[in-house]
Design a protein around this motif. Structure first.
Motif, PDB file in Angstrom:
ATOM      1  N   LYS A  31       0.819  -1.212   0.000  1.00 45.08           N
ATOM      2  CA  LYS A  31       0.000   0.000   0.000  1.00 45.08           C
ATOM      3  C   LYS A  31       0.856   1.265   0.000  1.00 45.08           C
ATOM      4  CE  LYS A  31      -4.054  -1.888   2.433  1.00 45.08           C
ATOM      5  NZ  LYS A  31      -4.819  -1.869   3.707  1.00 45.08           N
ATOM      6  N   GLN A  32       2.139   1.106   0.325  1.00 40.63           N
ATOM      7  CA  GLN A  32       3.030   2.269   0.391  1.00 40.63           C
ATOM      8  C   GLN A  32       3.531   2.586  -1.017  1.00 40.63           C
ATOM      9  OE1 GLN A  32       2.898   3.407   3.546  1.00 40.63           O
ATOM     10  NE2 GLN A  32       1.767   1.506   3.936  1.00 40.63           N
ATOM     11  N   SER A  33       3.375   3.804  -1.445  1.00 37.42           N
ATOM     12  CA  SER A  33       3.735   4.174  -2.817  1.00 37.42           C
ATOM     13  C   SER A  33       5.227   4.057  -3.094  1.00 37.42           C
ATOM     14  CB  SER A  33       3.276   5.615  -3.100  1.00 37.42           C
ATOM     15  OG  SER A  33       3.917   6.526  -2.207  1.00 37.42           O
ATOM     16  N   ASP A  34       6.044   4.093  -2.041  1.00 38.77           N
ATOM     17  CA  ASP A  34       7.495   4.050  -2.236  1.00 38.77           C
ATOM     18  C   ASP A  34       8.102   2.701  -1.875  1.00 38.77           C
ATOM     19  OD1 ASP A  34       6.941   4.292   0.445  1.00 38.77           O
ATOM     20  OD2 ASP A  34       8.582   5.695   0.857  1.00 38.77           O
ATOM     21  N   MET A  35       7.264   1.661  -1.780  1.00 34.31           N
ATOM     22  CA  MET A  35       7.749   0.333  -1.412  1.00 34.31           C
ATOM     23  C   MET A  35       7.155  -0.732  -2.316  1.00 34.31           C
ATOM     24  SD  MET A  35       7.759   0.491   2.770  1.00 34.31           S
ATOM     25  CE  MET A  35       8.690   1.780   3.603  1.00 34.31           C
ATOM     26  N   GLU A  36       7.939  -1.799  -2.536  1.00 29.56           N
ATOM     27  CA  GLU A  36       7.491  -2.897  -3.381  1.00 29.56           C
ATOM     28  C   GLU A  36       8.044  -4.211  -2.822  1.00 29.56           C
ATOM     29  OE1 GLU A  36       7.979  -4.455  -8.007  1.00 29.56           O
ATOM     30  OE2 GLU A  36       9.213  -2.805  -7.243  1.00 29.56           O
ATOM     31  N   VAL A  37       7.162  -5.163  -2.541  1.00 30.39           N
ATOM     32  CA  VAL A  37       7.604  -6.484  -2.086  1.00 30.39           C
ATOM     33  C   VAL A  37       7.982  -7.302  -3.320  1.00 30.39           C
ATOM     34  CG1 VAL A  37       6.959  -8.608  -0.894  1.00 30.39           C
ATOM     35  CG2 VAL A  37       6.156  -6.398  -0.017  1.00 30.39           C
ATOM     36  N   VAL A  38       9.251  -7.703  -3.400  1.00 32.43           N
ATOM     37  CA  VAL A  38       9.739  -8.383  -4.602  1.00 32.43           C
ATOM     38  C   VAL A  38      10.011  -9.867  -4.388  1.00 32.43           C
ATOM     39  CG1 VAL A  38      10.715  -6.280  -5.591  1.00 32.43           C
ATOM     40  CG2 VAL A  38      12.129  -7.707  -4.074  1.00 32.43           C
ATOM     41  N   ALA A  39      10.013 -10.325  -3.121  1.00 37.81           N
ATOM     42  CA  ALA A  39      10.264 -11.739  -2.852  1.00 37.81           C
ATOM     43  C   ALA A  39       9.794 -12.098  -1.457  1.00 37.81           C
ATOM     44  CB  ALA A  39      11.749 -12.067  -3.009  1.00 37.81           C
ATOM     45  N   GLU A  40       9.499 -13.381  -1.267  1.00 40.34           N
ATOM     46  CA  GLU A  40       9.089 -13.903   0.029  1.00 40.34           C
ATOM     47  C   GLU A  40       9.755 -15.253   0.253  1.00 40.34           C
ATOM     48  OE1 GLU A  40       4.856 -14.170   0.143  1.00 40.34           O
ATOM     49  OE2 GLU A  40       4.536 -12.027  -0.208  1.00 40.34           O
ATOM     50  N   ALA A  41       9.888 -15.645   1.522  1.00 38.47           N
ATOM     51  CA  ALA A  41      10.394 -16.972   1.868  1.00 38.47           C
ATOM     52  C   ALA A  41       9.808 -17.380   3.207  1.00 38.47           C
ATOM     53  CB  ALA A  41      11.920 -16.979   1.923  1.00 38.47           C
ATOM     54  N   GLY A  42       9.710 -18.692   3.416  1.00 36.78           N
ATOM     55  CA  GLY A  42       9.106 -19.198   4.645  1.00 36.78           C
ATOM     56  C   GLY A  42      10.079 -19.906   5.567  1.00 36.78           C
ATOM     57  N   ASP A  43      11.361 -19.969   5.188  1.00 33.79           N
ATOM     58  CA  ASP A  43      12.366 -20.602   6.046  1.00 33.79           C
ATOM     59  C   ASP A  43      13.733 -20.013   5.720  1.00 33.79           C
ATOM     60  OD1 ASP A  43      13.933 -22.541   4.116  1.00 33.79           O
ATOM     61  OD2 ASP A  43      11.816 -22.806   3.653  1.00 33.79           O
ATOM     62  N   GLY A  44      14.685 -20.288   6.598  1.00 35.48           N
ATOM     63  CA  GLY A  44      15.992 -19.670   6.457  1.00 35.48           C
ATOM     64  C   GLY A  44      16.759 -20.088   5.224  1.00 35.48           C
ATOM     65  N   ARG A  45      16.749 -21.352   4.906  1.00 36.80           N
ATOM     66  CA  ARG A  45      17.510 -21.824   3.742  1.00 36.80           C
ATOM     67  C   ARG A  45      16.997 -21.177   2.459  1.00 36.80           C
ATOM     68  NH1 ARG A  45      20.813 -26.199   4.919  1.00 36.80           N
ATOM     69  NH2 ARG A  45      20.317 -27.301   6.861  1.00 36.80           N
ATOM     70  N   THR A  46      15.674 -21.159   2.305  1.00 35.91           N
ATOM     71  CA  THR A  46      15.092 -20.534   1.118  1.00 35.91           C
ATOM     72  C   THR A  46      15.386 -19.039   1.102  1.00 35.91           C
ATOM     73  OG1 THR A  46      13.298 -22.161   1.160  1.00 35.91           O
ATOM     74  CG2 THR A  46      12.960 -20.215  -0.203  1.00 35.91           C
ATOM     75  N   ALA A  47      15.339 -18.427   2.278  1.00 38.86           N
ATOM     76  CA  ALA A  47      15.595 -16.983   2.377  1.00 38.86           C
ATOM     77  C   ALA A  47      16.982 -16.639   1.842  1.00 38.86           C
ATOM     78  CB  ALA A  47      15.459 -16.523   3.821  1.00 38.86           C
ATOM     79  N   TYR A  48      17.972 -17.431   2.205  1.00 36.39           N
ATOM     80  CA  TYR A  48      19.343 -17.160   1.763  1.00 36.39           C
ATOM     81  C   TYR A  48      19.453 -17.255   0.237  1.00 36.39           C
ATOM     82  CZ  TYR A  48      24.420 -17.648   1.324  1.00 36.39           C
ATOM     83  OH  TYR A  48      25.728 -17.482   0.964  1.00 36.39           O
TER      84      TYR A  48
END
Length: 217
Positions: free
Chosen positions: A27-44
C-alpha cells in the motif's frame, strides 16, 4: 521523475503473517515487495537471486533461525540492510540480531506503521528500534548489567536456541552444516560460559531469560 520504490523481501514461516504485512507494504507508494520466503535456507537463496534493498525477517523459524541467516547473508553481502520483525521482546534477542548484522528490530506487537518507518530508516542507513525494545535494552544494562547470554557469539546463540528446542546434536549439526563433534564442543562451551552444570540448568536459564516460554518445545 519519481525515485524507484524500495525493493523489499519478506521472510516468515507463517503464511497469514506474510500476507498481512505484504499487503501493508504494497500500500506504500514508495515500497514494493519483490520476494518472500518461509524458512531460512530458502531466504538465503532468494536473497542472492533477488538482492532486495531491505530484508525483513522473523528470527524464529523452523530449522536454521533468523540470527544465523542474518550472519550468513551479511557474509555474502556486507552491505545488506536487514530489519528483524518478531514476537520476541527480549533484549537478548535484539543484541544478538544486531551483533549478527541487523540494522532494525521491530516487535510484532508494535503499531504496523512502525515497520514501515523502520524499513525507510534502514534503507537510509540508519538503525531502527521499536519503543518496547529500546526500553528493554536500556533496562538490561541497568543495575546488574548485561545478561551473560549477550557474551555469546551469534553462532553460539543459535546453537543454544536449538538446544532449548530439544534438538539432538545430530539435528543441530544438520541444520547448521556443522559436524556433530563441533556441536558437542559448542554445547560444552555454552554451559561453561553461562555457568551451568547441566541441560536442566540451561533450560531454566532459558526460561528465566525469556528464550523459551515453557519447558516443552
Amino acid at each position: 521523475m519519481m525515485a524507484r520504490p524500495i525493493r523489499i523481501m519478506l521472510v516468515d514461516d507463517h503464511a497469514i503473517v506474510l500476507e498481512g504485512y505484504r499487503r501493508l507494504l504494497d500500500k506504500q507508494s514508495d515500497m514494493e515487495v519483490v520476494a518472500e520466503a518461509g524458512d531460512g535456507r530458502t531466504a538465503y537463496q532468494r536473497y542472492k537471486e533477488v538482492q532486495p534493498d531491505v530484508l525483513v525477517l522473523d528470527i524464529s523459524m523452523p530449522g536454521r533461525g533468523g540470527i544465523d541467516i542474518i550472519g550468513q547473508i551479511r557474509l555474502w553481502d556486507p552491505q545488506a540492510r536487514i530489519v528483524v520483525f518478531t514476537m520476541h521482546q527480549s533484549a537478548v534477542f535484539a543484541v544478538h540480531a544486531f551483533q549478527a548484522g541487523a540494522m532494525g528490530y521491530i516487535t510484532k506487537s508494535s503499531k504496523p506503521m512502525l515497520l514501515v518507518r523502520a524499513i525507510t530508516e534502514v534503507f537510509a542507513g540508519r538503525r531502527a528500534l521499536s519503543p518496547d525494545i529500546s526500553q528493554e535494552l536500556a533496562l538490561s544494562h541497568v543495575g546488574a548489567g548485561a545478561s551473560a547470554l549477550e557474551s555469546l557469539s551469534p553462532r553460539e546463540f543459535e546453537v543454544l536456541r536449538l538446544i532449548l528446542r530439544a534438538k539432538t546434536c545430530a539435528e543441530i549439526a544438520s541444520t547448521l552444516n556443522l559436524s556433530p563433534k563441533t556441536v558437542a564442543n559448542y554445547h560444552y562451551l555454552l554451559k561453561q560460559k553461562l555457568g551451568v552444570g547441566s541441560d536442566i540448568e540451561l533450560l531454566y536459564l532459558g526460561l528465566r531469560e525469556g528464550l523459551v516460554t515453557s519447558p516443552v518445545p
